[in-house]
Enzyme design. Sequence first.
Site, mmCIF file in Angstrom:
data_model
loop_
_atom_site.group_PDB
_atom_site.id
_atom_site.type_symbol
_atom_site.label_atom_id
_atom_site.label_comp_id
_atom_site.label_asym_id
_atom_site.label_seq_id
_atom_site.Cartn_x
_atom_site.Cartn_y
_atom_site.Cartn_z
ATOM 1 N N ASP A 117 -0.614 -33.399 7.060
ATOM 2 C CA ASP A 117 -1.574 -34.370 6.471
ATOM 3 C C ASP A 117 -0.749 -35.164 5.634
ATOM 4 O OD1 ASP A 117 -3.457 -32.860 7.596
ATOM 5 O OD2 ASP A 117 -3.969 -31.602 6.010
ATOM 6 N N GLU A 147 0.165 -29.164 11.344
ATOM 7 C CA GLU A 147 -0.069 -28.410 10.551
ATOM 8 C C GLU A 147 -0.818 -27.105 10.793
ATOM 9 O OE1 GLU A 147 -0.732 -30.458 6.685
ATOM 10 O OE2 GLU A 147 -1.418 -28.838 5.732
ATOM 11 N N TYR A 165 0.772 -1.123 0.052
ATOM 12 C CA TYR A 165 0.154 -0.070 -0.045
ATOM 13 C C TYR A 165 0.664 1.327 0.107
ATOM 14 C CZ TYR A 165 -4.435 -2.051 0.162
ATOM 15 O OH TYR A 165 -5.781 -2.916 -0.082
#
Lengths: 759, 385
Positions: free
Chosen positions: B265, B213, B117
């Site tokens: 996972d 995770e 920005y």
Amino acid sequence: MGSPDRNRYNPDILNPSSPRTEKLSYRSTGGHPVGMAPRLRTESQRVKEYQALATSNGKKKKADSTRAARASKRPSDSKTRRVPNTAPANGKRRRVTAEAMAAKQRDISVGEFFAKNRHLLGFDNPRKALLTSVKEAVDNSLDACEEAGIVPEVWVRIEQTAPARFRVSIQDNGPGIMKKQIPLIFGKLLYGSKFHRLRMSRGQQGIGISAAGMYGMLTTGRPIKIVSKLSVRRPTHYYELQIDTKKNKPEILNGRGEGVDIPPGKAGRAYMQRHRIEWVGHYDAEEGDEPTEVRSGTRVTIEMEARYQRGRGSVDEYLEQTAIANPHVTLHYTDPEGTEHIYPRSTTDLPAEPKEIKPHPYGVELGRLVTMLKEGKTVTITQFLTSAFSRVSPAVARRICQTASVSTRASTRRIGREEADSLYQAIQVTKIKPPATDCVSPIGEDLLLQGLYRVVPGEFYCATTRPPAVYRGNPFQIEVALAYGGNSVVQKVTLDLLTELLSESDARTLRQFLIMTFDGLGVDAADRILKEAKLGTRQSPSKLPHDAIKTMHHAMRNVNISEGQSMQVLRYANRVPLQFKQRDCAITESVMKTNWRSYGLSQTRGSLPSGPISIMVHVASVWVPFTSESKEAIAAYPEIQRELRLGLQAVGRKLGMYLRRRKRVKQESDRRNIFLRYLGEVATAVSALNGTDRDALYAQLLAVAKRKTTEADARFDQRGQRIQEGSEDYGDNVLIVDQQPEDLLADKLANDDAQKKLF
Amino acid sequence: MAKKVRRKKVPPKHPASSVKLSMTDKKTLAALRSVADDLTRTAQRGRAPHIRIPSRSLGNVRYNKAKRFIEMGSGTNRRELFNLAQAKSYMQTILVGSGCKKLIEQGKTTSIRGLFYLLKHTIEGTKEETFDQQSDCDPIIEDVEVALNAMREELHLYAKNAGSMVGPISLVDSGDEIDCSRMGSGGYNIPSIVEPNVVQFKECDAQFILHVEKDTVWRRFNEDKFWKQYQCILTHGGGQPPRGVRRMLNRLHNELKLPIYCLLDNDPWGYYIYSVIKQGSINLAYESKLMAIPKARYIGLRSKDYERCQLSPSVRIDLKQTDVKRAKQIAQYPWFETKKAWQKEIALMLKNGFKLEVEALISKDISYVTEVYVPERLEDRDFLD
């Protein structure tokens, strides 16, 4: 027999000077057995087909086969019933006897024939009738002026006398017409000077202006009025004529059947004023100058049932296009609203005078050869061949005779059908030089460019004149000019004019209106305009409320139509614009067959290319092969198509070069722009980082950018030499307008009076 | 407009005297200045300026077998101002440099989104933005990092915080003492800058680190007070762990000598997370020596767990085309290529044709993962290396 094509190629049939052929011999084919034969054949064929069908379907059902058998009997029944003449022996009564039929068989007058078939001459509807009349008269005027060596000036005036009735008057400054000839020229169909010769001229048949007069007479009952002035001193002739369609003869109404002679000078002017005979006496003069008198000329006035409408196929369009192809002509045009448009000439040089030539042996058919042999005044066949045809030397004549096994000294009167046939065959196989082509006078590349530039706004113009060529023994020449870019008429139109056009239009839907009114506007573009304006494509144009017209006008100005715009094709034959039957014309066909994609335009296969592009094609010939008497489309002879293709490719190549160059320049400037866009940012950021002077750094970077872009754009030719940009050779006759199209348009609007109104 | 405002602020070339520059700041500023000076000199000589940026592609990373992490090669890319394809990114690179200079001089830090920005404005005379979206800006920031050989933290930038930590450890963050065993249900939010000048470790009773995770699983462990029972530090990285989390793990591992176990996972994504923690990421290979933890271990989930734990078929997620592709890609990474166990693991997943998330264990029992699965694995020392 009624087919005009035949008439054209075998002109003797319509030779009006010989009393024998004064009237078209036209036999009714009503009960003619020959006429029936093909019908019979088809009938029996149909039965056979039916049988075949019935048996194939009826393999399972026996009933069907019996039906088929019954059907097979039918043809014999119908034969006896329908064609009693072919089988008189079967005892049934004849309906009509040969004697009774003979009583009804008679000559058909040319006048009657064309009165019934006026569409053949371009008088299909009131709107087209107006145009055809103006066109025939203006063409005649220009032909006369050029032949007499006078720089043409033509005045056209259209006035509305009643609803759906207009008075059309056309005046020229030509040589005028001898008193004796006036009634014949204007009051007799197929009378004229141009038919018998092979010479490039606008008129060909000697049918147009008298047909216009006849149309006027048939629809309003008013006579055709002619004023003819031969010189300042001689009296002016004034005629009011009608055509006796049965006899194809003029009837003079005024001066007790003798016409009126108006004395020259003041007395004459007073007489004309008294009798309300219109005549433009003086040319327009520069301010302060004394106006010059019109020394000679012809004025013809016809009142007719007509419809005046602007847009495609209008009088306005015709005159504008005429001005393009005839830069030596000044046109004055007063439209039905009284607005005067002037198309001033850009040159006072008359086009080179076309020469009259003798026919070339290759272009002569057997029948014509026989007639020529009969009419020939010469004694021997060699003399005949060398004198009646062009490009036949005694040596060539001898070779023809040898091939045909005819004695070189045979008398022309002794030549029978068979010898004539072998002569004809011999001509076809003998090598004969093509006809001299200096008899065709092209407009010229310079004047083409000028003409196009004056009327079509654009950024790139080029023109090419092909060398003359020959089709069927007739010399012809193709010229092509092209204008690319610029705003289309759709964007030029003013709100008032649009309102007017909408109220005048007879189109059923808005989309149709747009396509019909604006040349080169395709369906796509029309749809986009209407979508932008949020109007329905099928809305009626006449009842559009004012607000809707406003939004449509806005949309027309803002929608980018250059993509959906299709090429505008301006067709000319012997300097006469062709406005109808675009699809049937060899010119359009050639334009569509040309692959414009290789020249940087987009084109769907087999249609006109799209883009802001106008192309002008001129076919000049001693005998332009039109597809009909109304002279609206050119027939597709392979030789003509070939020349057209070559001409189109020549301008296409130049356009391609220009477009590629333009694309390259655009790419280059795009590149530069991208760099320039970021340079400022880079300079600012760097100066924030290390405190360098931003502007100095910017200038340095700018210099590098400029050098970089030119370096990157340097191109090399096949030999590895650097090609200099901007020095491309387009060849002769290319005009590139460097102005912005908007500026150009503004210039044109400011300078050109003729452009004040659309078309 | 934005530009004008910025330009007005820029002129004080010398930082306000109130800001005290550290040594690293001075070093970074000098590097930035040298890039700018280079450009100025080139422009003065009428040449086209360019920046050399070390290449951050797979082609330019090397797996260092001895150190067991990914290192950046010596390949560089030229970024030229006068090249149509690179002109804009060149401009953006310089712009990012100037933005960082400003941050350093004012002694402030901002997120990479904040920098986006700060630098985003319309280019004068056009409708074009310097940066259209943050995804345009992020890779440029990484370019600047590698080009200057400076860490993101040294540019006074930080990535967004994602990742929590809980466990028997106390530390000092920006002068505040934090006891990670008393952090409630949310845990200690790992900041993106965890360099020793910001975060110092105080006391630690932990035996190992368990990295999971995602937040869901981490919450389960936290709620069950797993870390209390097993004396471990519990962390998560919200998927792919951000630099702060990785740096924190690295420091915990190296400074406190804690072994690291990862519970991720069983899918290509989880494998790559493990790969990043262990060997470092391809993209940020230049920071591997500060981030990679070659001794990290993978507890699960394993491809064989579907049968071993007798999971219900409904927890399977079918492999997609992209998953298969990615799995094969990962199997070919040099650091996986030589490990037979991993090759088997990946092959089994491909053979199964489905993937499993850690959350799938919840289908057995809500606390199955904390009470059975992980303790059993730790007990068996059944890890993948």
